[in-house]
Design a protein around this motif. Sequence first.
Motif, mmCIF file in Angstrom:
data_model
loop_
_atom_site.group_PDB
_atom_site.id
_atom_site.type_symbol
_atom_site.label_atom_id
_atom_site.label_comp_id
_atom_site.label_asym_id
_atom_site.label_seq_id
_atom_site.Cartn_x
_atom_site.Cartn_y
_atom_site.Cartn_z
ATOM 1 N N LEU A 46 -7.101 -6.426 -0.209
ATOM 2 C CA LEU A 46 -5.960 -5.515 -0.303
ATOM 3 C C LEU A 46 -6.121 -4.596 -1.525
ATOM 4 C CD1 LEU A 46 -3.206 -4.664 0.866
ATOM 5 C CD2 LEU A 46 -2.138 -6.375 -0.636
ATOM 6 N N ALA A 47 -6.607 -5.162 -2.630
ATOM 7 C CA ALA A 47 -6.853 -4.354 -3.826
ATOM 8 C C ALA A 47 -7.929 -3.304 -3.546
ATOM 9 C CB ALA A 47 -7.284 -5.256 -4.981
ATOM 10 N N LEU A 48 -8.943 -3.688 -2.776
ATOM 11 C CA LEU A 48 -9.996 -2.736 -2.432
ATOM 12 C C LEU A 48 -9.442 -1.623 -1.544
ATOM 13 C CD1 LEU A 48 -12.947 -1.911 -2.569
ATOM 14 C CD2 LEU A 48 -13.407 -3.460 -0.649
ATOM 15 N N ALA A 49 -8.575 -1.979 -0.601
ATOM 16 C CA ALA A 49 -7.953 -0.956 0.249
ATOM 17 C C ALA A 49 -7.152 0.025 -0.595
ATOM 18 C CB ALA A 49 -7.046 -1.631 1.287
ATOM 19 N N GLN A 50 -6.393 -0.494 -1.546
ATOM 20 C CA GLN A 50 -5.596 0.375 -2.417
ATOM 21 C C GLN A 50 -6.502 1.299 -3.245
ATOM 22 O OE1 GLN A 50 -5.076 -0.266 -6.125
ATOM 23 N NE2 GLN A 50 -4.039 1.726 -6.143
ATOM 24 N N ALA A 51 -7.657 0.756 -3.712
ATOM 25 C CA ALA A 51 -8.585 1.563 -4.505
ATOM 26 C C ALA A 51 -9.240 2.662 -3.675
ATOM 27 C CB ALA A 51 -9.657 0.662 -5.115
ATOM 28 N N LEU A 52 -9.335 2.443 -2.361
ATOM 29 C CA LEU A 52 -9.993 3.424 -1.489
ATOM 30 C C LEU A 52 -9.037 4.494 -0.960
ATOM 31 C CD1 LEU A 52 -12.224 0.963 0.558
ATOM 32 C CD2 LEU A 52 -13.009 2.664 -1.096
ATOM 33 N N LEU A 53 -7.769 4.421 -1.378
ATOM 34 C CA LEU A 53 -6.769 5.390 -0.916
ATOM 35 C C LEU A 53 -6.273 6.236 -2.096
ATOM 36 C CD1 LEU A 53 -4.663 3.045 1.378
ATOM 37 C CD2 LEU A 53 -6.209 4.846 2.122
ATOM 38 N N PRO A 54 -6.300 7.554 -1.991
ATOM 39 C CA PRO A 54 -7.019 8.309 -0.957
ATOM 40 C C PRO A 54 -8.466 8.516 -1.347
ATOM 41 C CG PRO A 54 -5.803 9.809 -2.358
ATOM 42 C CD PRO A 54 -5.540 8.426 -2.890
ATOM 43 N N GLN A 55 -9.355 8.535 -0.409
ATOM 44 C CA GLN A 55 -10.800 8.634 -0.507
ATOM 45 C C GLN A 55 -11.363 9.079 -1.855
ATOM 46 O OE1 GLN A 55 -10.799 11.420 2.777
ATOM 47 N NE2 GLN A 55 -11.648 9.839 4.111
ATOM 48 N N PRO A 56 -11.705 8.136 -2.739
ATOM 49 C CA PRO A 56 -12.290 8.519 -4.029
ATOM 50 C C PRO A 56 -13.784 8.806 -3.880
ATOM 51 C CG PRO A 56 -12.150 6.139 -3.893
ATOM 52 C CD PRO A 56 -11.523 6.675 -2.621
ATOM 53 N N LEU A 70 0.832 -1.203 0.000
ATOM 54 C CA LEU A 70 0.000 0.000 0.000
ATOM 55 C C LEU A 70 0.865 1.251 0.000
ATOM 56 C CD1 LEU A 70 -2.887 -0.926 2.479
ATOM 57 C CD2 LEU A 70 -2.967 -0.860 -0.017
ATOM 58 N N ARG A 71 1.965 1.201 0.756
ATOM 59 C CA ARG A 71 2.848 2.374 0.830
ATOM 60 C C ARG A 71 3.482 2.657 -0.533
ATOM 61 N NH1 ARG A 71 5.517 4.554 6.078
ATOM 62 N NH2 ARG A 71 6.230 6.546 5.257
ATOM 63 N N VAL A 72 3.933 1.601 -1.213
ATOM 64 C CA VAL A 72 4.545 1.772 -2.535
ATOM 65 C C VAL A 72 3.521 2.318 -3.534
ATOM 66 C CG1 VAL A 72 5.528 0.541 -4.508
ATOM 67 C CG2 VAL A 72 6.339 0.039 -2.200
ATOM 68 N N LEU A 73 2.316 1.736 -3.535
ATOM 69 C CA LEU A 73 1.292 2.149 -4.486
ATOM 70 C C LEU A 73 0.831 3.588 -4.235
ATOM 71 C CD1 LEU A 73 -0.687 -1.206 -4.578
ATOM 72 C CD2 LEU A 73 0.625 -0.219 -6.457
ATOM 73 N N CYS A 74 0.711 3.952 -2.950
ATOM 74 C CA CYS A 74 0.316 5.330 -2.626
ATOM 75 C C CYS A 74 1.408 6.327 -3.014
ATOM 76 C CB CYS A 74 0.012 5.453 -1.135
ATOM 77 S SG CYS A 74 -1.579 4.750 -0.653
ATOM 78 N N SER A 75 2.659 5.888 -2.937
ATOM 79 C CA SER A 75 3.767 6.800 -3.257
ATOM 80 C C SER A 75 3.749 7.222 -4.723
ATOM 81 C CB SER A 75 5.109 6.129 -2.930
ATOM 82 O OG SER A 75 5.396 5.076 -3.845
ATOM 83 N N LEU A 76 3.112 6.423 -5.579
ATOM 84 C CA LEU A 76 3.044 6.771 -6.997
ATOM 85 C C LEU A 76 2.275 8.072 -7.217
ATOM 86 C CD1 LEU A 76 2.360 3.233 -8.523
ATOM 87 C CD2 LEU A 76 4.533 4.462 -8.420
ATOM 88 N N SER A 77 1.348 8.378 -6.295
ATOM 89 C CA SER A 77 0.597 9.627 -6.402
ATOM 90 C C SER A 77 1.086 10.655 -5.390
ATOM 91 C CB SER A 77 -0.901 9.363 -6.180
ATOM 92 O OG SER A 77 -1.131 8.796 -4.905
ATOM 93 N N GLY A 78 2.164 10.335 -4.668
ATOM 94 C CA GLY A 78 2.740 11.279 -3.715
ATOM 95 C C GLY A 78 1.890 11.494 -2.482
ATOM 96 N N TRP A 79 1.093 10.488 -2.117
ATOM 97 C CA TRP A 79 0.164 10.636 -0.990
ATOM 98 C C TRP A 79 0.418 9.538 0.040
ATOM 99 C CZ3 TRP A 79 -3.395 7.505 1.370
ATOM 100 C CH2 TRP A 79 -4.311 8.124 2.240
ATOM 101 N N TRP A 80 0.408 9.926 1.326
ATOM 102 C CA TRP A 80 0.488 8.929 2.407
ATOM 103 C C TRP A 80 -0.027 9.545 3.699
ATOM 104 C CZ3 TRP A 80 0.795 3.894 2.796
ATOM 105 C CH2 TRP A 80 1.066 3.316 4.039
ATOM 106 N N ASP A 81 -0.995 8.886 4.300
ATOM 107 C CA ASP A 81 -1.555 9.312 5.577
ATOM 108 C C ASP A 81 -1.740 8.041 6.401
ATOM 109 O OD1 ASP A 81 -3.307 9.914 7.721
ATOM 110 O OD2 ASP A 81 -4.128 11.635 6.632
#
Length: 297
Positions: free
Chosen positions: A141-151, A98-109
């Motif tokens: 896990l795929a659903l968690a990734q799709a929900l970050l950040p809040q779409p 999740l951290r790697v995938l979120c980093s692609l958009s420059g977002w992490w919370d």
Amino acid sequence: MALLEVRHLTKRWPTGRLALDDVSFQVKEGEILGLLGHNGAGKSTIMGITLGMVRPDLGEVRIGGHSVQQARGRALQQIGAIYEAAVFYEYLSGWQNLRVLCSLSGWWDEAEVKRVVQMVNLTRAIQQKAATYSHGMRQRLALAQALLPQPKILLLDEPTDGLDPEGIREFRELILHLRKQHGLTIMLNSHLLGEIEQMCDRCVILKDGKKVYEGPVPSQEKSKRLYLLETTDLGLAREVLDRSGATMDKHGIVEVPQHMEPHELIAALVRGTVQVNAWQPHHRTLEELYMGLSSKS
């Protein structure tokens, strides 16, 4: 209000096959809409165009008022998706993925990620390597990734494909919870008619790249009063029903007109000397609707 608008999409592949033929529909804010159709009907092509991965020959998709084709970045900021098979780094934990995938958009919370992981029931396994995950855990896990950040809207491409009955039920309940508790708008593509019927408010049915139906899932229809008539006098019954303003299909399913009560219609049949063997409420299924449309040339 429409959150997602599909406008006159047309797409022809290099082979010459027409994948989409002037398809238009809307997904309203807060609803769950299902895409149905046979293999090759155009469902995944619509998903690909909506995600900016496929370019249409004509038409566009607008998300929150922004065109995917003209303002891709602003449009896709509002969307999360599970598209085709989810792929993760097997040697990393779920959390690290999740951290790697979120980093692609420059977002992490971190607090928000923990909340979403808990929401998809993956807290206990999130520190385990993805290689140890079952198919159901991978989907969560795929659903968690799709929900970050809040779409604002979630796209799901065959989300229960390969899951066992218990996993399908769990995933369905999770999707319904997301809509109920968080007001999430969802468009999903599935071959499972039962899942569409239990999850969706409305559906769009495609056949050979054309839209052949857009409307409520039959189980959500409240206004139509349908009854199943069993009789050996079908021709005479149809004449009596026509005079009363009622309609009957080839399967003997009668729609009672708004100006009549069911008992008045049955009385009219009896007065017309129709032999009524059975008369019972009928709840139209999505399978009936789908097969009826699919059988038409």
